[in-house]
Enzyme design. Structure first.
Site, short mmCIF file in Angstrom:
data_model
loop_
_atom_site.label_atom_id
_atom_site.label_comp_id
_atom_site.label_asym_id
_atom_site.label_seq_id
_atom_site.Cartn_x
_atom_site.Cartn_y
_atom_site.Cartn_z
N ARG A 1 33.94 51.02 47.89
CA ARG A 1 34.09 49.65 48.41
C ARG A 1 35.49 49.52 49.00
NH1 ARG A 1 35.92 44.48 45.39
NH2 ARG A 1 35.67 42.97 47.07
N HIS B 1 39.18 40.43 52.43
CA HIS B 1 39.90 40.61 51.16
C HIS B 1 41.32 40.06 51.35
CE1 HIS B 1 39.66 43.03 47.20
NE2 HIS B 1 40.81 42.38 47.16
N GLU C 1 36.48 37.19 46.15
CA GLU C 1 37.11 36.24 45.24
C GLU C 1 37.64 34.98 45.92
OE1 GLU C 1 40.05 38.12 42.76
OE2 GLU C 1 38.63 39.53 41.91
N ASN D 1 33.53 40.69 39.96
CA ASN D 1 34.79 41.32 39.56
C ASN D 1 35.13 40.81 38.18
OD1 ASN D 1 34.76 42.30 42.14
ND2 ASN D 1 36.56 41.16 42.85
N TYR E 1 37.67 41.34 34.75
CA TYR E 1 38.84 41.95 34.11
C TYR E 1 39.06 41.49 32.68
CZ TYR E 1 40.09 43.77 38.66
OH TYR E 1 40.06 44.47 39.84
N GLU F 1 34.45 45.13 40.96
CA GLU F 1 35.79 45.51 40.48
C GLU F 1 35.80 45.42 38.96
OE1 GLU F 1 39.20 43.37 42.06
OE2 GLU F 1 38.35 43.43 44.09
C1 FCB Z 1 41.46 41.22 41.96
C2 FCB Z 1 41.61 41.54 43.43
C3 FCB Z 1 42.08 42.95 43.69
C4 FCB Z 1 43.13 43.38 42.71
C5 FCB Z 1 42.65 43.14 41.29
C6 FCB Z 1 43.62 43.60 40.24
O1 FCB Z 1 41.61 39.85 41.77
O2 FCB Z 1 40.40 41.35 44.09
O3 FCB Z 1 42.54 43.02 45.02
O4 FCB Z 1 44.32 42.75 42.98
O5 FCB Z 1 42.40 41.78 41.10
#
Ligand code: FCB
Length: 463
Positions: free
Chosen positions: A90, A134, A179, A304, A306, A364
């Site tokens: 990607r 992006h 995002e 995405n 985290y 992500e």
């Molecule tokens: C996300 C973004 C990516 C990167 C990660 C850590 O929010 O999409 O570009 O910065 O975080």
């Protein structure tokens, strides 16, 4: 029929959980974070170029003028992807490389760069997933109001038409925006990302226009023959820090602001009712026509993921009045994000159930930990990143077992790169980059991911 499980059911209960056949094993990057050479060969400046060249905006004082130098090293980078065994990659296209002023005049060298990259990926057996936006809006469009200007929907659709028209014969998977929540919150409300605005009126308009642009681009891409077009959102399950009514209500607002702000309009054709209340007089009227455009059906959702958010009522936190509470006992990454793998399973199941079981990609997922600036002779040992990947992949597999139509996983990131306003100070890569020499070294986590891919996940073990 006798009682008890059928032989087939008993057998399937014993079977290890598996990733489906055809599951894509990928890694992700974005243009401004890795390419460097932002003005080369006729490209125009983006808002991130302008932002990083404004003193004080990047905490390390860096720009991404070089970044990973991928613009020149792209062929060697594709070879590294092939060695990792990636079946997908990607990446994003820099809008101002292909349209230096954002509209009108095309820069053939910019389009040619991505054209050659796509061909090289396909030759290496790697499926491209292209993100059209992006975060690097052409600076010329910001001068015309950027995401605050309703015309941005047409600008973005024209750009999508151009790029899909050129690459769509070879590229199947397209994402419109990355995002949008971050664009709004960091770019227009808190000013920590380009274009650095701090204005609720601007933020609310940007949110609506991002969605209008998304809908218009889905239609444009489809008209050019794109078969799979989706939207990428960042999601976090939200937990109340206590059972106090005020905290429970704050968690509800945080969920509306983070997780439903963009998905509800796309799937249901209306914004969460909490949003106008949060924004107050800054919230604009949205016409039925715009809501219909926003509701253009998508082929997949990119998630995405985290971390999670544990929140309490905090009147100073705008717009959702939900302040984050650090979980002191938990492991945190170098971003100060709590490591919480179960949240990935939870959010995937939530998306699947709330929105009618769409196809999903994890677009992500990854972790920054402080690797050394130079790769040591014995290689880069990053056991915490290995554990992060393993635990999140197991969580993704549990979500699949619970019925989520998950079709692929993209680790963030292929390479250590330019982490926006934090510069190169946060390393997310499976591949280490020495920013003095630009040398690449596959980390232990990259080697681990290679084994995950080679065994189609079997190396993860159970459960
Ligand atoms: C996300 C973004 C990516 C990167 C990660 C850590 O929010 O999409 O570009 O910065 O975080």
């Amino acid at each position: 029929m006798s009682g008890g499980p059928t032989p087939e059911a008993a057998e399937s209960a014993k079977e290890p959980r598996r990733f489906p056949a055809g599951f894509l094993w990928g890694a992700a990057t974005s243009a401004y974070q890795i390419e460097g050479s932002p003005l080369a060969d006729g490209a125009g400046p983006s808002i991130w170029h302008r932002f990083s060249h404004t003193p004080g905006r990047i905490v390390t004082g860096e720009t991404a003028d070089v970044a990973c130098d991928h613009y020149r090293r792209w062929a060697a980078d594709v070879e590294l992807m092939r060695q990792l065994g990636l079946s997908a990659y990607r990446f994003s296209i820099s809008w101002s490389r292909v349209l230096p002023e954002g509209t009108g005049r095309v820069n053939p060298a910019g389009l040619g760069f991505y054209d050659a990259l796509v061909d090289r990926l396909l030759a290496a057996g790697i499926t491209p997933l292209i993100t059209l936006y992006h975060w690097d809006l052409p600076a010329a469009l910001d001068d015309r109001g950027g995401w605050r200007n309703p015309d941005v929907a047409h600008w973005f659709a024209d750009y999508a038409r151009l790029v899909v028209g050129r690459l769509g014969d070879r590229v199947r998977l397209w994402a419109t925006l990355n995002e949008p929540w971050v664009v709004v919150d960091a770019g227009y409300l808190h000013g920590v990302h380009a274009p650095g605005q701090r204005c609720p009126f601007a933020a609310a308009r940007a949110a609506v226009n991002l969605l209008r642009a998304h809908g218009a681009a889905v239609q444009a891409a489809r008209a050019e023959g794109a078969s799979q077009v989706g939207l990428v959102v960042n999601l976090e399950p939200k937990y109340a820090a206590s059972q106090a009514d005020a905290d429970v209500a704050a968690a509800g607002r945080a969920e509306a602001y983070w997780n439903r702000q963009f998905l509800d309009p796309v799937f249901f054709g209306h914004f969460p009712e909490e949003l106008p209340a949060m924004y107050g007089e800054a919230w604009p009227a949205v016409s039925a026509q715009d809501l219909a455009l926003i509701r253009t059906p998508v082929d997949f959702i990119g998630v995405n993921y985290y971390t999670r958010g544990v929140v309490r009522h905090d009147p100073t936190a705008i717009p959702d009045q939900a302040g984050r509470v650090r979980q002191e006992q938990a492991l945190h990454t170098a971003m100060e994000w709590e490591v919480f793998p179960a949240g990935l399973e939870e959010i995937l199941v939530w998306v699947s159930r709330r929105y009618g079981r769409p196809a999903i990609y994890v677009t992500e997922n990854g972790a920054a930990f402080p690797d050394p600036p130079q790769a040591p002779p014995g290689g880069v040992q990053d056991p915490r990143r290995v554990a992060y990947l393993a635990e999140h992949l197991r969580a993704a597999r549990r979500a699949i077992a619970r019925g989520v139509d998950l079709r692929g996983y993209f680790a963030w990131s292929l390479l250590d790169n330019f982490e926006w306003s934090l510069g190169t100070s946060r390393r997310f890569g499976l591949i280490h980059v020495d920013f003095a020499t630009l040398e690449r070294t596959v980390k232990a986590s990259g080697e681990f991911y290679r084994q995950v891919i080679a065994t189609h996940g079997a190396v993860l073990g159970e459960p």
